[in-house]
Design an enzyme around this catalytic site. Structure first.
Site, short mmCIF file in Angstrom:
data_model
loop_
_atom_site.label_atom_id
_atom_site.label_comp_id
_atom_site.label_asym_id
_atom_site.label_seq_id
_atom_site.Cartn_x
_atom_site.Cartn_y
_atom_site.Cartn_z
N HIS A 1 0.02 -0.37 10.65
CA HIS A 1 1.02 -1.30 10.12
C HIS A 1 2.22 -1.40 11.04
O HIS A 1 2.51 -0.48 11.82
CB HIS A 1 1.50 -0.87 8.73
N ASP B 1 -0.31 -5.73 8.91
CA ASP B 1 -1.24 -5.01 9.77
C ASP B 1 -0.96 -5.45 11.20
O ASP B 1 -0.73 -6.64 11.46
CB ASP B 1 -2.69 -5.39 9.46
N GLU C 1 0.82 -1.22 0.00
CA GLU C 1 0.00 0.00 0.00
C GLU C 1 0.86 1.27 0.00
O GLU C 1 0.41 2.33 0.45
CB GLU C 1 -0.98 -0.03 1.18
#
Length: 600
Positions: free
Chosen positions: A538, A372, A348
């Site tokens: 994260h 995550d 991401e």
């Protein structure tokens, strides 16, 4: 599995630039006609001992021993200091270690390079006052705004003792590891492949942070560059054939849990696309000389990216296969070209999570995991849901580290050392290690609710108990970057508990259960507090308890540490930090604010 599929590959493409060397500066009392002459052998001997220690215990990311450069002469004054600086510049020195067993002239002999990570080892002996010089030189560094680490043994040694005490060795190696990381990332690139993903703040890439704190540059390509290279066949077609055959052989397709699975024909097309995407992402990062032979000279150069991020969601994944395969394979220590160093790709495009991945990699030479930090499971909640009370490391609860199938396969826990799960630098990975990681991984067809364009997500459950450190950099308006650290262990839950808990989130993604080492206070009062105090969604995971190394690295870069569970006696920062107050964490903030970023 044929050994030829997993040979050590030493011809991998990498970033431009030599590895920085460690410069050893033997400083000496410059008074001749007796004093200097009596110290020459001992002082130069101390430099050679330090160099031997470093080269014996530390390796570059390519597996070769760290190289040390020793000044041609002992340094008794400014002329010899200048000559040494010239030699260091010509030979690629990036880290400076000054050593001495005696009194020397402080401001005349210190390293004055404002960007060079520096330390001084003053020999603790009674015959000559090496410790006195250490104190005087560090005072000079502090006065001049040139922070340096001070290294001084706990116990007095005899003048002829050539051994390096454990406490001295630990500090020298910790400083050099951190200093080399700082020196090597300088001048390299962070490559944004795409832009901001789903409004995630960490993927709003801050150029001022990379330039001023890390000495790095930022490079950008739009997601359409992947489309262009796919449509115009800008990749090595021979390598693609090899890569696709390897993928079909070793990457097991998992169960499709979608209500309306895609056709076999479409899945086969998606496998071809994700393999090409992996090659394209690598070529964008570090280039590929073979592309020039095919008429793509510009594309063959790459962006000299030691770290990259792939945006993916949503501008790509709503119509094209996701980046899970490219991220997982590139971040792992092996692919169709053999066993090689990992490439670092942040999911991401979360650059603020990619940076601690880079820190961890340069400190350990091992693959890093992007996750995550998704869920805290309390003992009560686990018991309620599974009817089983957690025990052992899980007895205080666990944190679920999981992401959309992009974790490095090394974190499956299938690499072994004496039967124990571990993560190795690439040159130590065996065929059995690589085979085990691949066998433990299924590639589940992507959840179309998340990824309309399809793709495949890696799925494994981390095996065994491994010491790991999770970390994260966050940007705070008005303050700047801060670093969070939590040392702990992976936890292998009983199969029934693992199955029930993973089914409640996304069973097609890789799972690592993590428990931090608790201190009983602050953010480490309990496992819940660690989760509650984490600054973003994260975290980056690195094998081993490397929190102390991360703290030293952060201090060189002037990034304060806002959360950690590292024992106080292991914390090692420049001596100037002692002038900013008695509380180590408060003094860290004040020192970082006073000195400012390293590359202002």
């Amino acid at each position: 599995m044929a050994n030829d599929d997993f040979k050590i590959n030493r011809n991998y493409q990498t970033v431009i630039g030599d590895f920085p060397k460690v410069g050893i500066r033997p400083v000496i009392d410059g008074r001749e006609r007796g004093v200097r002459e009596s110290l020459e052998k001992q002082t130069m001997g101390m430099a050679k001992i330090a160099a031997s220690l470093i080269s014996k215990h530390l390796k570059y990311p390519n597996g070769k021993a760290v190289e040390c450069i020793i000044s041609d002469t002992c340094i008794g004054g400014v002329a010899e200091a200048a000559s040494c600086a010239v030699k260091f510049k010509k030979t690629g020195v990036g880290v400076s270690l000054t050593v001495t067993p005696c009194w020397c002239y402080g401001s005349e002999t210190i390293d004055m390079d404002p960007e060079m990570p520096k330390a001084i080892w003053g020999f603790n002996g009674t015959e000559r006052p090496g410790a006195v010089y250490l104190a005087a030189a560090l005072a000079g560094h502090t006065m001049k705004g040139l922070p340096a680490f001070g290294i001084y043994g706990h116990d007095v040694q005899d003048a002829g003792d050539q051994s390096v005490p454990d406490d001295v060795s630990e500090k020298i190696l910790r400083f050099v590891r951190a200093g080399l990381a700082v020196a090597f990332m300088k001048g390299k690139s962070y490559l944004s492949m795409g832009s901001v993903s789903m409004g995630i703040a960490g993927s709003i890439v801050r150029e001022d942070f990379f330039q001023e704190y890390l000495g790095m540059r930022n490079e950008y390509v739009d997601m359409s560059e992947f489309t262009r290279r796919l449509n115009e066949n800008i990749y090595d077609k021979e390598e693609f054939k090899k890569a696709l055959a390897w993928t079909k052989k070793y990457c097991k397709e998992g169960k499709d849990l979608n209500a309306k699975p895609k056709s076999r024909t479409r899945k086969d097309e998606e496998w071809e696309i994700v393999v090409k995407m992996t090659m394209i992402a690598r070529d964008l990062m570090v280039g590929n000389p073979r592309l020039k032979k095919f008429g793509f000279g510009e594309e063959s150069n790459g962006h000299n990216a030691i770290l990259a991020g792939f945006q993916g969601q949503r501008h790509w994944t709503d119509h094209m296969p996701n980046g899970d395969f490219l991220e997982a394979i590139l971040c792992s220590s092996f692919d169709w070209n053999g066993i090689r160093p990992p490439y670092l790709v942040a999911t991401e495009n979360d650059a603020m999570n990619g940076v601690p991945m880079l820190f961890g990699y340069l400190l350990t030479n091992t693959a890093q995991m992007f996750s995550d930090i998704r869920t805290y499971w309390s003992p009560a909640a686990i018991t309620r849901v599974t009817k089983i009370k957690p025990a052992g490391l899980a007895s205080n609860g666990v944190i679920h580290l999981i992401n959309s199938g992009a974790s490095a396969l090394d974190f499956s826990g299938k690499q072994k050392n004496k039967g124990e799960s571990c993560i190795k630098p690439f040159w130590e990975i065996t065929t059995a290690d690589a085979a085990g990681c691949l066998k433990a991984t299924n590639w589940e067809p992507a959840d179309i609710g998340y990824f309309r364009g399809g793709g495949f997500s890696s799925q494994f459950d981390t095996e065994g108990t491994m010491p790991v450190t999770i970390s994260r950099v966050n940007i705070v308006k008005g303050l700047g970057p801060v670093l969070q650290i939590a040392e702990g262990w992976t936890v292998e839950l009983p199969e029934k508990i693992n199955r029930i808990l993973t089914a409640r989130t996304n069973p097609t993604w890789p799972t690592t259960w993590f428990t931090p080492r608790l201190t009983g206070k602050g953010p480490f009062t309990d496992v819940y507090s660690v989760m509650a105090n984490w600054g973003a969604n994260h975290s980056a995971s690195s094998f081993g308890h490397i929190g102390a190394d991360l703290i030293s690295l952060a201090s060189i870069l002037r990034i304060p540490v806002c959360m950690h569970n590292v024992p106080e006696e292991s914390i090692f920062r420049p001596s100037a930090w002692n002038a900013f107050g008695m509380d180590k964490e408060s003094s860290d903030y004040r020192a970082c604010q006073t000195y400012g970023s390293l590359y202002r």
